[in-house]
Design an enzyme around this catalytic site. Structure first.
Site, short mmCIF file in Angstrom:
data_model
loop_
_atom_site.label_atom_id
_atom_site.label_comp_id
_atom_site.label_asym_id
_atom_site.label_seq_id
_atom_site.Cartn_x
_atom_site.Cartn_y
_atom_site.Cartn_z
N ARG A 1 0.85 -1.21 0.00
CA ARG A 1 0.00 0.00 0.00
C ARG A 1 0.88 1.25 0.00
O ARG A 1 0.96 1.97 -0.99
CB ARG A 1 -0.94 -0.02 1.22
CG ARG A 1 -2.08 0.98 1.15
CD ARG A 1 -1.71 2.40 1.50
NE ARG A 1 -1.30 2.56 2.89
CZ ARG A 1 -0.82 3.70 3.38
NH1 ARG A 1 -0.69 4.77 2.62
NH2 ARG A 1 -0.44 3.77 4.64
N ASP A 2 1.57 1.48 1.08
CA ASP A 2 2.34 2.73 1.21
C ASP A 2 3.52 2.75 0.24
O ASP A 2 3.89 3.80 -0.29
CB ASP A 2 2.83 2.85 2.66
CG ASP A 2 3.20 4.26 3.05
OD1 ASP A 2 3.69 5.01 2.19
OD2 ASP A 2 3.02 4.63 4.21
N HIS B 1 3.60 4.05 12.77
CA HIS B 1 3.90 4.02 11.33
C HIS B 1 4.94 5.12 11.11
O HIS B 1 4.63 6.30 11.29
CB HIS B 1 2.58 4.29 10.59
CG HIS B 1 2.70 4.39 9.11
ND1 HIS B 1 2.22 3.41 8.27
CD2 HIS B 1 3.20 5.36 8.30
CE1 HIS B 1 2.42 3.77 7.01
NE2 HIS B 1 3.02 4.95 7.00
N HIS C 1 8.05 6.99 9.00
CA HIS C 1 8.83 7.22 7.78
C HIS C 1 10.26 7.60 8.14
O HIS C 1 10.58 7.90 9.30
CB HIS C 1 8.14 8.27 6.90
CG HIS C 1 7.00 7.67 6.14
ND1 HIS C 1 7.11 7.26 4.83
CD2 HIS C 1 5.74 7.35 6.53
CE1 HIS C 1 5.96 6.74 4.43
NE2 HIS C 1 5.10 6.79 5.45
N CYS D 1 3.84 9.41 1.14
CA CYS D 1 2.51 9.90 0.80
C CYS D 1 2.63 10.94 -0.31
O CYS D 1 3.32 11.94 -0.14
CB CYS D 1 1.86 10.51 2.04
SG CYS D 1 0.31 11.33 1.68
N ASN E 1 9.29 4.39 4.14
CA ASN E 1 9.01 3.89 5.48
C ASN E 1 10.26 3.28 6.11
O ASN E 1 11.24 2.96 5.42
CB ASN E 1 7.97 2.75 5.41
CG ASN E 1 6.57 3.26 5.26
OD1 ASN E 1 5.93 3.59 6.24
ND2 ASN E 1 6.10 3.34 4.02
N1 COA Z 1 -12.79 4.78 -4.40
C1 COA Z 1 -12.89 5.03 -5.72
N2 COA Z 1 -13.32 6.18 -6.24
C2 COA Z 1 -13.69 7.13 -5.38
C3 COA Z 1 -13.64 6.93 -3.99
C4 COA Z 1 -13.16 5.70 -3.51
N3 COA Z 1 -13.02 5.45 -2.22
N4 COA Z 1 -14.08 8.04 -3.39
C5 COA Z 1 -14.41 8.91 -4.36
N5 COA Z 1 -14.18 8.36 -5.57
C6 COA Z 1 -14.37 8.96 -6.87
C7 COA Z 1 -15.80 9.42 -7.06
O1 COA Z 1 -16.57 8.38 -7.56
C8 COA Z 1 -15.62 10.55 -8.04
O2 COA Z 1 -15.41 9.99 -9.33
P1 COA Z 1 -15.84 10.79 -10.66
O3 COA Z 1 -14.99 12.04 -10.68
O4 COA Z 1 -15.50 9.84 -11.75
O5 COA Z 1 -17.30 11.07 -10.50
C9 COA Z 1 -14.30 11.18 -7.62
O6 COA Z 1 -13.59 10.15 -6.93
C10 COA Z 1 -14.47 12.38 -6.72
O7 COA Z 1 -15.31 12.04 -5.64
P2 COA Z 1 -15.46 12.96 -4.33
O8 COA Z 1 -16.34 12.28 -3.35
O9 COA Z 1 -15.83 14.36 -4.79
O10 COA Z 1 -14.03 12.92 -3.74
P3 COA Z 1 -12.91 14.04 -3.71
O11 COA Z 1 -12.56 14.53 -5.07
O12 COA Z 1 -13.28 15.02 -2.64
O13 COA Z 1 -11.65 13.16 -3.21
C11 COA Z 1 -11.00 11.29 -1.87
C12 COA Z 1 -11.64 12.64 -1.92
C13 COA Z 1 -10.87 10.92 -0.41
C14 COA Z 1 -11.81 10.26 -2.56
C15 COA Z 1 -9.63 11.33 -2.56
O14 COA Z 1 -8.95 12.51 -2.19
C16 COA Z 1 -8.78 10.12 -2.22
O15 COA Z 1 -9.04 9.03 -2.67
N6 COA Z 1 -7.72 10.31 -1.42
C17 COA Z 1 -6.87 9.26 -1.00
C18 COA Z 1 -5.56 9.80 -0.68
C19 COA Z 1 -4.58 8.73 -0.28
O16 COA Z 1 -4.76 7.54 -0.47
N7 COA Z 1 -3.46 9.21 0.26
C20 COA Z 1 -2.38 8.42 0.65
C21 COA Z 1 -2.62 7.60 1.84
S1 COA Z 1 -2.40 8.42 3.36
ZN ZN Z 2 3.09 6.15 5.30
#
Ligand code: COA
Ligand code: ZN
Length: 310
Positions: free
Chosen positions: A18-19, A210, A212, A243, A252
């Protein structure tokens, strides 16, 4: 020799898939990912954060989460698989794919929470309720608190704020808490200070750390954590990680380094550092490079001659 007063055992939750993979730019084909993850598990790893159910726009590398998790799980009974979820949609995907643990992530600092998952801290805390209700009885709930020690935008996190947020998370009845040193710049002194402040708030719940390694302090911080009685750690084979929403953050703590370090101090992990080193060295076969892993680069090489004092 009894070395200090360290815990007798430690748990390692392997987070490389994942990370480690999340910031690798070039997509690793799904079959290759599965093959490599199976090789990691063949070292005896019993807990793994395998992927994230996040927006594929945010993390394109993990867009194959729904294929990777069931395939690996079927081949590796007895392993506890954690999946990172940022929202309810992610939780639904992770449960459908068979995750044993949902890892809900939010950041202690407002700015990193906004950069990472586009929510205020309050929105994130409120959003957990639906995820927890959905998952109850189906999977364990872990909450990972990013930027518990340092924030890339706000600097040192106030330990009292972290303690307060742990309290809010625990009111929700979660099963596991992870405190993340997301950017790898915390010094051992500050790291220890936070642990001492928050420890009473973590009484009675499994608490993972966790860590880094951007400034090279990860192993030292692990030793400090062991000294404080913590014995559950995330780490990544080959030291991979970072990240994409935390500018400047490097990899990490490397699993092979932690296992070697702990073994040398009599802290049992159930893992074999030599097998882990072999897997870390095989990263290159997948087009990946180790990050800051001392063991993978030097293990088994002749020891350097120490010059004699004249
Ligand atoms: N899995 C898949 N797709 C997702 C989703 C999920 N969990 N959550 C939202 N989406 C999709 C929506 O379907 C939408 O798709 P579209 O543009 O095709 O319609 C799009 O993402 C935007 O959705 P929204 O609810 O408006 O989310 P957002 O743009 O505010 O983004 C997150 C928020 C949380 C979904 C996004 O920032 C994210 O996935 N972040 C993860 C960050 C991460 O993993 N960081 C590292 C680990 S610490
Ligand atoms: Zn991390």
């Amino acid at each position: 020799m009894e070395f200090n007063n360290l815990p007798k055992n430690a748990i390692i939750r392997e987070v490389c898939p994942r990370d480690g993979f999340q910031s690798v730019k070039e997509f690793i084909p799904t079959e290759k990912k599965i093959e490599f993850i199976n090789a990691m598990l063949a070292t005896g790893v019993k807990e793994m954060e395998i992927t994230s159910f996040v927006s594929p726009k945010a993390i394109p590398q993990l867009a194959d989460a729904k294929d990777v998790l069931p395939a690996v799980k079927a081949a590796n009974p007895g392993v506890e698989f954690t999946a990172l979820v940022p929202n309810l949609k992610g939780a639904e995907g992770a449960l459908a794919a068979g995750a044993d643990v949902l890892n809900i992530v939010f950041s202690c600092s407002e700015s990193h929470n906004m950069a990472n998952i586009r929510r205020t801290v309050e929105q994130s805390l409120a959003g957990m309720d639906d995820i927890i209700a959905l998952a109850r009885g189906k999977a364990k709930i872990c909450v990972s608190m990013a930027t518990s020690f340092m924030c890339p935008f706000e600097g040192r996190m106030d330990p009292e704020r972290v303690k307060m947020l742990i309290g809010k998370v625990r009111e929700k009845g979660v099963d596991i808490i992870t405190l993340a040193e997301t950017i790898g710049t915390c010094t051992p002194k500050d790291f220890t200070e936070t642990l001492r402040v928050v420890k009473p708030a973590l009484e009675g719940i499994p608490a993972y750390l966790h860590i880094h390694n951007t400034y090279g302090f990860a192993a030292m911080n692990v030793k400090c954590a062991l000294d404080e009685g913590f014995n559950k750690f995330d780490s990544a084979i080959g030291g991979l990680g970072g990240c994409p929403f935390a500018p400047g953050a490097a990899g990490n703590a490397a699993t092979e380094d932690l296992v070697y370090l702990m073994q040398s101090m009599g802290v049992e992990t159930g893992l074999d550092p030599l097998k882990l080193v072999a897997v870390a060295r095989s990263l290159k076969d997948y087009g990946l490079k180790t990050m800051g892993s001392l063991c993978a680069s030097a293990f088994g090489k002749p020891k350097p001659e120490i010059p004699q004092q004249k």
